[in-house]
Enzyme design. Structure first.
Site, mmCIF file in Angstrom:
data_model
loop_
_atom_site.group_PDB
_atom_site.id
_atom_site.type_symbol
_atom_site.label_atom_id
_atom_site.label_comp_id
_atom_site.label_asym_id
_atom_site.label_seq_id
_atom_site.Cartn_x
_atom_site.Cartn_y
_atom_site.Cartn_z
ATOM 1 N N THR A 69 59.941 62.193 14.745
ATOM 2 C CA THR A 69 60.009 62.447 16.429
ATOM 3 C C THR A 69 58.521 63.967 16.731
ATOM 4 O OG1 THR A 69 62.684 63.254 17.325
ATOM 5 C CG2 THR A 69 61.191 64.159 18.593
ATOM 6 N N GLY A 108 63.258 68.797 11.090
ATOM 7 C CA GLY A 108 63.888 69.810 10.522
ATOM 8 C C GLY A 108 63.247 69.928 8.857
ATOM 9 N N GLU A 351 69.446 62.823 16.728
ATOM 10 C CA GLU A 351 69.348 61.132 16.209
ATOM 11 C C GLU A 351 69.802 60.618 17.364
ATOM 12 O OE1 GLU A 351 69.318 61.843 12.483
ATOM 13 O OE2 GLU A 351 69.101 59.758 13.285
HETATM 14 C C1 LIG Z 1 73.076 65.256 7.775
HETATM 15 C C2 LIG Z 1 71.863 65.601 8.944
HETATM 16 C C3 LIG Z 1 72.385 66.022 9.369
HETATM 17 C C4 LIG Z 1 71.776 66.163 10.761
HETATM 18 C C5 LIG Z 1 70.561 66.824 10.965
HETATM 19 C C6 LIG Z 1 69.249 66.613 12.484
HETATM 20 C C7 LIG Z 1 68.572 65.939 11.753
HETATM 21 C C8 LIG Z 1 68.273 64.809 13.369
HETATM 22 C C9 LIG Z 1 67.217 64.080 13.096
HETATM 23 C C10 LIG Z 1 66.601 63.176 14.050
HETATM 24 O O1 LIG Z 1 66.479 63.908 15.435
HETATM 25 S S1 LIG Z 1 65.372 61.947 13.848
HETATM 26 C C11 LIG Z 1 65.064 61.019 15.165
HETATM 27 C C12 LIG Z 1 65.511 60.907 15.567
HETATM 28 N N1 LIG Z 1 65.726 59.743 17.253
HETATM 29 C C13 LIG Z 1 66.668 58.609 17.675
HETATM 30 O O2 LIG Z 1 67.535 58.507 16.955
HETATM 31 C C14 LIG Z 1 65.222 58.423 17.749
HETATM 32 C C15 LIG Z 1 66.557 57.201 19.389
HETATM 33 N N2 LIG Z 1 65.815 55.748 19.770
HETATM 34 C C16 LIG Z 1 66.454 55.255 19.608
HETATM 35 O O3 LIG Z 1 66.719 54.818 18.262
HETATM 36 C C17 LIG Z 1 65.544 53.714 19.626
HETATM 37 O O4 LIG Z 1 64.422 54.263 20.804
HETATM 38 C C18 LIG Z 1 66.392 52.888 20.282
HETATM 39 C C19 LIG Z 1 66.394 53.791 21.525
HETATM 40 C C20 LIG Z 1 67.350 52.291 20.057
HETATM 41 C C21 LIG Z 1 65.768 52.074 22.130
HETATM 42 O O5 LIG Z 1 64.610 51.122 20.222
HETATM 43 P P1 LIG Z 1 64.023 50.088 20.909
HETATM 44 O O6 LIG Z 1 62.891 50.652 22.142
HETATM 45 O O7 LIG Z 1 63.104 49.395 19.446
HETATM 46 O O8 LIG Z 1 64.893 48.915 21.341
HETATM 47 P P2 LIG Z 1 65.327 48.417 22.702
HETATM 48 O O9 LIG Z 1 63.938 47.413 22.572
HETATM 49 O O10 LIG Z 1 66.002 49.348 23.405
HETATM 50 O O11 LIG Z 1 66.314 46.561 22.009
HETATM 51 C C22 LIG Z 1 65.856 45.522 21.722
HETATM 52 C C23 LIG Z 1 66.970 45.631 20.268
HETATM 53 O O12 LIG Z 1 66.980 46.199 19.260
HETATM 54 C C24 LIG Z 1 68.845 46.443 18.853
HETATM 55 N N3 LIG Z 1 68.291 47.896 18.305
HETATM 56 C C25 LIG Z 1 68.053 49.047 18.848
HETATM 57 N N4 LIG Z 1 68.489 49.667 17.604
HETATM 58 C C26 LIG Z 1 68.750 48.997 16.844
HETATM 59 C C27 LIG Z 1 69.275 49.691 15.561
HETATM 60 N N5 LIG Z 1 68.962 50.562 15.251
HETATM 61 N N6 LIG Z 1 70.181 48.648 14.648
HETATM 62 C C28 LIG Z 1 70.265 46.774 15.683
HETATM 63 N N7 LIG Z 1 69.988 47.131 16.564
HETATM 64 C C29 LIG Z 1 68.982 47.676 17.132
HETATM 65 C C30 LIG Z 1 69.267 46.740 20.446
HETATM 66 O O13 LIG Z 1 69.767 46.570 20.872
HETATM 67 C C31 LIG Z 1 67.996 45.617 21.096
HETATM 68 O O14 LIG Z 1 69.265 44.549 20.836
HETATM 69 P P3 LIG Z 1 69.366 43.427 21.866
HETATM 70 O O15 LIG Z 1 70.297 43.209 23.317
HETATM 71 O O16 LIG Z 1 67.983 42.896 22.042
HETATM 72 O O17 LIG Z 1 70.340 42.268 21.462
HETATM 73 C C1 LIG Z 2 68.274 71.111 17.088
HETATM 74 C C2 LIG Z 2 66.754 69.344 16.403
HETATM 75 C C3 LIG Z 2 66.832 68.855 15.493
HETATM 76 C C4 LIG Z 2 66.043 67.617 15.555
HETATM 77 N N1 LIG Z 2 65.462 67.061 14.344
HETATM 78 C C5 LIG Z 2 65.137 66.624 13.923
HETATM 79 C C6 LIG Z 2 63.853 65.882 12.613
HETATM 80 O O1 LIG Z 2 64.729 66.764 11.752
HETATM 81 N N2 LIG Z 2 63.079 64.548 12.878
HETATM 82 C C7 LIG Z 2 62.916 64.095 13.836
HETATM 83 O O2 LIG Z 2 62.560 63.442 14.007
HETATM 84 N N3 LIG Z 2 63.233 64.920 14.935
HETATM 85 C C8 LIG Z 2 64.302 65.686 14.902
HETATM 86 N N4 LIG Z 2 64.624 66.546 16.446
HETATM 87 C C9 LIG Z 2 64.058 66.077 17.342
HETATM 88 C C10 LIG Z 2 65.500 64.851 18.570
HETATM 89 O O3 LIG Z 2 65.336 63.773 17.266
HETATM 90 C C11 LIG Z 2 64.916 64.426 19.351
HETATM 91 O O4 LIG Z 2 64.846 65.668 20.289
HETATM 92 C C12 LIG Z 2 65.976 63.388 20.458
HETATM 93 O O5 LIG Z 2 66.226 61.778 19.370
HETATM 94 C C13 LIG Z 2 66.013 62.843 22.305
HETATM 95 O O6 LIG Z 2 64.609 63.039 22.174
HETATM 96 P P1 LIG Z 2 63.779 62.859 23.307
HETATM 97 O O7 LIG Z 2 63.580 64.181 22.769
HETATM 98 O O8 LIG Z 2 62.036 62.635 23.327
HETATM 99 O O9 LIG Z 2 64.380 63.458 24.982
HETATM 100 P P2 LIG Z 2 64.326 63.092 25.957
HETATM 101 O O10 LIG Z 2 64.194 61.055 25.501
HETATM 102 O O11 LIG Z 2 62.563 63.114 26.559
HETATM 103 O O12 LIG Z 2 65.232 63.586 27.188
HETATM 104 C C14 LIG Z 2 64.496 63.991 28.253
HETATM 105 C C15 LIG Z 2 65.926 63.423 29.314
HETATM 106 O O13 LIG Z 2 65.678 61.729 29.186
HETATM 107 C C16 LIG Z 2 66.511 60.686 29.408
HETATM 108 N N5 LIG Z 2 66.270 59.192 29.018
HETATM 109 C C17 LIG Z 2 65.247 59.478 27.700
HETATM 110 N N6 LIG Z 2 65.527 58.053 27.932
HETATM 111 C C18 LIG Z 2 66.118 57.165 29.193
HETATM 112 C C19 LIG Z 2 65.968 55.845 29.130
HETATM 113 N N7 LIG Z 2 65.725 54.815 27.996
HETATM 114 N N8 LIG Z 2 67.731 55.666 29.767
HETATM 115 C C20 LIG Z 2 68.260 56.675 30.509
HETATM 116 N N9 LIG Z 2 67.529 58.187 30.359
HETATM 117 C C21 LIG Z 2 66.665 57.711 29.405
HETATM 118 C C22 LIG Z 2 68.081 61.108 28.601
HETATM 119 O O14 LIG Z 2 69.048 61.038 28.999
HETATM 120 C C23 LIG Z 2 67.000 62.936 28.664
HETATM 121 O O15 LIG Z 2 68.159 63.341 29.496
HETATM 122 C C24 LIG Z 2 65.437 67.158 16.511
HETATM 123 C C25 LIG Z 2 66.363 67.782 17.933
HETATM 124 C C26 LIG Z 2 66.892 68.526 17.776
HETATM 125 C C27 LIG Z 2 67.525 69.528 18.796
#
Ligand SMILES: CCCCCCC/C=C/C(=O)SCCNC(=O)CCNC(=O)[C@H](O)C(C)(C)COP(=O)(O)OP(=O)(O)OC[C@H]1O[C@@H](n2cnc3c(N)ncnc32)[C@H](O)[C@@H]1OP(=O)(O)O
Ligand SMILES: Cc1cc2nc3c(=O)[nH]c(=O)nc-3n(C[C@H](O)[C@H](O)[C@H](O)COP(=O)(O)OP(=O)(O)OC[C@H]3O[C@@H](n4cnc5c(N)ncnc54)[C@H](O)[C@@H]3O)c2cc1C
Length: 593
Positions: A69, A108, A351
């Site tokens: 992120t 994190g 996530e």
């Molecule tokens: C023990 C651990 C404790 C946890 C502590 C907390 C730690 C936190 C860590 C984090 O937060 S890490 C960062 C996390 N960030 C995210 O999760 C970001 C979320 N966004 C996404 O995953 C992607 O942007 C999206 C929303 C899936 C969109 O991806 P993209 O724009 O590249 O694809 P699309 O154009 O929407 O779809 C195209 C096609 O691809 C398929 N697809 C997308 N993702 C996946 C996947 N992961 N696996 C398989 N297929 C995937 C999607 O379904 C589309 O398919 P079709 O419809 O074209 O068939």
């Molecule tokens: C406690 C915590 C721990 C984290 N740890 C990590 C980490 O270890 N590593 C890491 O990489 N990241 C980490 N993150 C970041 C986290 O992965 C992102 O905050 C998360 O993926 C959401 O993305 P964003 O912040 O850009 O939200 P945004 O997407 O900007 O969300 C804002 C609003 O926009 C809306 N929105 C966005 N896209 C769409 C769409 N396509 N259609 C409809 N609505 C939409 C959402 O629903 C939401 O209401 C952490 C976040 C938190 C809060």
């Protein structure tokens, strides 16, 4: 770490349980290292890279996190701006944060803990961008932990919860890493800069799918802990007269308290079984993927997204209900519930933000609906989409599992059909595909929630019908399963009744059933929370302690408040006394108060 070695904990499950016991309230600062960094090295690195790095990670010679992120992007991974440009002269990637919004933000343990990161960056080679890929980056000196030259790293400041995790920011200034630090299991950059693309670009997203599966279990753990605290406290707390002139009643004997807590108790059991089912599906499909069979990857992605969102939303709402059902003491950190909530509510965002995740599942349902309409075969979990929507419910007084699963299947099939038809109507009106989609996403979210709800109900019923369970236990678990399903219908009756699926008599049966089940479960409520076997050390709760000595514990907890270290606080001398003296000298206020 050393203690786990001494105790001989080898399996990741045992180590996770130990880590939770060691850090019961605050999340471990090594949670991301063990839960995301090391598993990603194992799954996204080549065999050679895994052999080199995984032992270092598992022995904590290398401590890492997952840095994806940025200030400007979290959801939209394809919009990430950090660049990794290959330099064939030096066989290195040059990592750079070209803009303010490209600064890594949120990862994190980046601020002070880790010495390595898995960094998601846009890969450039031979002047072409090939999308986001993962790179192993050393961020601190392994000798003295100082930040590596070319990096700016810091903490992002206080948050709602996650106090044990030093979420940080990280900025790259032309920072060089070896070519072989790109995780190359699925995509490669050769020495001459040629890019070898993966079978599926989304394989790079694999770490997130894995964590989403873990988070479904986290939703169970946190909701069940809050339920244990609230149910035990409701057995101890006496308040008000249920019978005029009688003794004060256990608050658990109020029907309203039972209606608050027993469905959450049932949900906890339902989520435990759903999390185990999700983990089994993940294990099977992820091993297929590792063998190169990507056929079920879309189904895994859709299920992981949907359940992660559905279960964390429900768990967070439920934990709040548990807190409020404990009255004033629930609002105190002495209850343990505020910390449970503060540490899990972020899971609705991290996530994969829940709405975005639900829309990923919705997109999959939309495609499956069309395939179903064409008569194509569908995966078993989705076959309900071809349910005959003209059929009405056969539900009787017994509220059989079969009639309940049929109701949930009908509701989900109907709602998916409604959303898909709106999308199709939008297209027929001439909207572009993306507008037709966007203008149908609200009903798609509702339909996807119904889809997830069906998965959980059907999973619970399937396990009760397949597993060998002693009759007494089976009876109680069947009561919980029926309560989970009937309560879900009663609370969402409009969605089940919109097309007349239930008649009025059946609605009355359901409303009666949910209240009758509260009475059935009341005698076993405490035993059902004790069955989770959470030690007091893990609950950290004066209200949920096993021995029920709540008031003694609250009194001792209060006495330990730092404010009680002195009788008169310095604020008296610094502010209160001067203020009072000033007023007592004032002419316009009578000296006699
Ligand atoms: C023990 C651990 C404790 C946890 C502590 C907390 C730690 C936190 C860590 C984090 O937060 S890490 C960062 C996390 N960030 C995210 O999760 C970001 C979320 N966004 C996404 O995953 C992607 O942007 C999206 C929303 C899936 C969109 O991806 P993209 O724009 O590249 O694809 P699309 O154009 O929407 O779809 C195209 C096609 O691809 C398929 N697809 C997308 N993702 C996946 C996947 N992961 N696996 C398989 N297929 C995937 C999607 O379904 C589309 O398919 P079709 O419809 O074209 O068939
Ligand atoms: C406690 C915590 C721990 C984290 N740890 C990590 C980490 O270890 N590593 C890491 O990489 N990241 C980490 N993150 C970041 C986290 O992965 C992102 O905050 C998360 O993926 C959401 O993305 P964003 O912040 O850009 O939200 P945004 O997407 O900007 O969300 C804002 C609003 O926009 C809306 N929105 C966005 N896209 C769409 C769409 N396509 N259609 C409809 N609505 C939409 C959402 O629903 C939401 O209401 C952490 C976040 C938190 C809060």
């Amino acid at each position: 770490m050393d203690r786990m070695e001494e105790l001989g904990f080898r399996s990741e499950t045992d180590r996770q349980i130990f880590r939770e016991a060691a850090a019961p309230v605050e999340l471990s600062p090594f949670g991301l290292h063990s839960g995301m960094f090391v598993p990603t090295l194992e799954r996204q690195g080549t065999p050679e890279q895994s052999r080199k790095w995984v032992p270092l990670g598992k022995s904590f010679k290398m401590i890492g996190t997952y840095a994806q992120t940025e200030l400007g992007h979290g959801t939209f991974i394809r919009g990430l701006e950090t660049t990794a440009t290959f330099d064939p002269e030096t066989q290195e990637f040059i990592l750079d944060s070209p803009t303010l919004s490209s600064i890594k933000y949120w990862p994190g343990n980046v601020a002070k803990t880790v010495n390595h990161c898995l960094v998601m960056a846009q890969l450039y080679t031979q002047g072409k961008c090939h999308g986001t890929h993962l790179f192993l980056v050393q961020v601190r000196n392994m000798e003295d932990h100082t930040i590596m030259p070319g990096l700016e790293i810091g903490d992002i400041g206080p948050k709602l919860g996650f106090d044990g995790v030093d979420n940080g920011f990280m900025r790259f200034n032309k920072y060089r890493i070896p070519r072989m630090n790109m995780l190359m299991r699925y995509a490669k950059v050769l020495e001459n800069g040629d890019y070898i693309k993966p079978k599926n670009a989304k394989l790079t997203y694999g770490a997130m799918v894995m964590i989403r599966v873990f988070i479904v279990m986290d939703a169970f753990k946190t909701l069940s802990r809050a339920a244990v605290i609230a149910v035990r406290y409701s057995a101890v707390r006496r308040q008000s007269e249920l019978r005029p002139g009688g003794e004060e009643a256990q608050v658990m004997d109020y029907q309203t308290q039972q209606y608050k807590l027993f469905p959450l108790l049932a949900t906890s059991y339902a989520f435990l079984l759903a999390a185990e089912g999700m983990s089994q599906i993940y294990a099977k499909i992820s091993s297929d993927i590792e063998r190169g069979n990507l056929e079920d990857m879309p189904q895994l992605h859709a299920l992981a997204c949907g359940l992660k969102a559905f279960c964390t939303w429900v768990a967070c709402e439920g934990i709040e209900v548990c807190r409020m059902s404990c009255g004033g003491h629930g609002y105190s950190h002495a209850s343990g519930i505020p910390k449970i909530y503060a540490n899990i509510v972020g899971a609705c965002t991290y996530e994969g933000e829940n709405t975005v995740m639900m829309l990923q599942t919705a997109r999959y349902l939309s495609k499956c609906y069309i395939r179903g309409q064409r008569g194509e075969s569908l995966p078993e979990l989705i076959q309900y989409l071809t349910t005959d929507l003209n059929v009405k419910s056969t539900l009787g007084e017994d509220c059989s599992f079969e009639s309940l699963v049929a109701a949930y299947s009908h509701r989900a099939a109907r709602m998916v059909a409604v959303a898909c038809k709106l999308q199709q109507t939008n297209k027929k009106k001439g909207m572009a595909g993306h507008d037709a989609w966007n203008k149908s996403t609200v009903p798609f979210i509702a339909a996807t929630k119904a889809h997830c709800h069906l998965f959980i109900v059907r999973n619970f019923v399937t396990i009760l019908s397949q597993k060998k369970i002693d009759p007494a236990t089976h009876n109680v678990l069947s009561q919980l399963c029926t309560l989970y399903a009937v309560y879900g219908i009663v609370e969402n009756m409009g969605e089940f009744m919109q097309d007349g699926y239930f008649n009025q008599d059946q609605v009355s049966i359901l409303n009666r059933k949910v209240l009758a089940l509260l009475e059935d479960i009341r005698p076993n409520a405490v035993a059902l929370v004790d069955a989770f076997d959470y030690p007091d050390h893990l609950l950290q709760s004066c209200l949920g302690r096993y021995d029920g000595q709540v008031y003694e514990a609250l009194y001792e907890y209060s006495k330990s408040s730092p404010l009680n270290n002195t009788d008169i606080h310095s604020s008296y001398y610094n502010y209160i006394r001067p203020m009072m003296q000033k007023r007592s000298e004032s002419k316009n206020i009578s000296a006699k108060l």
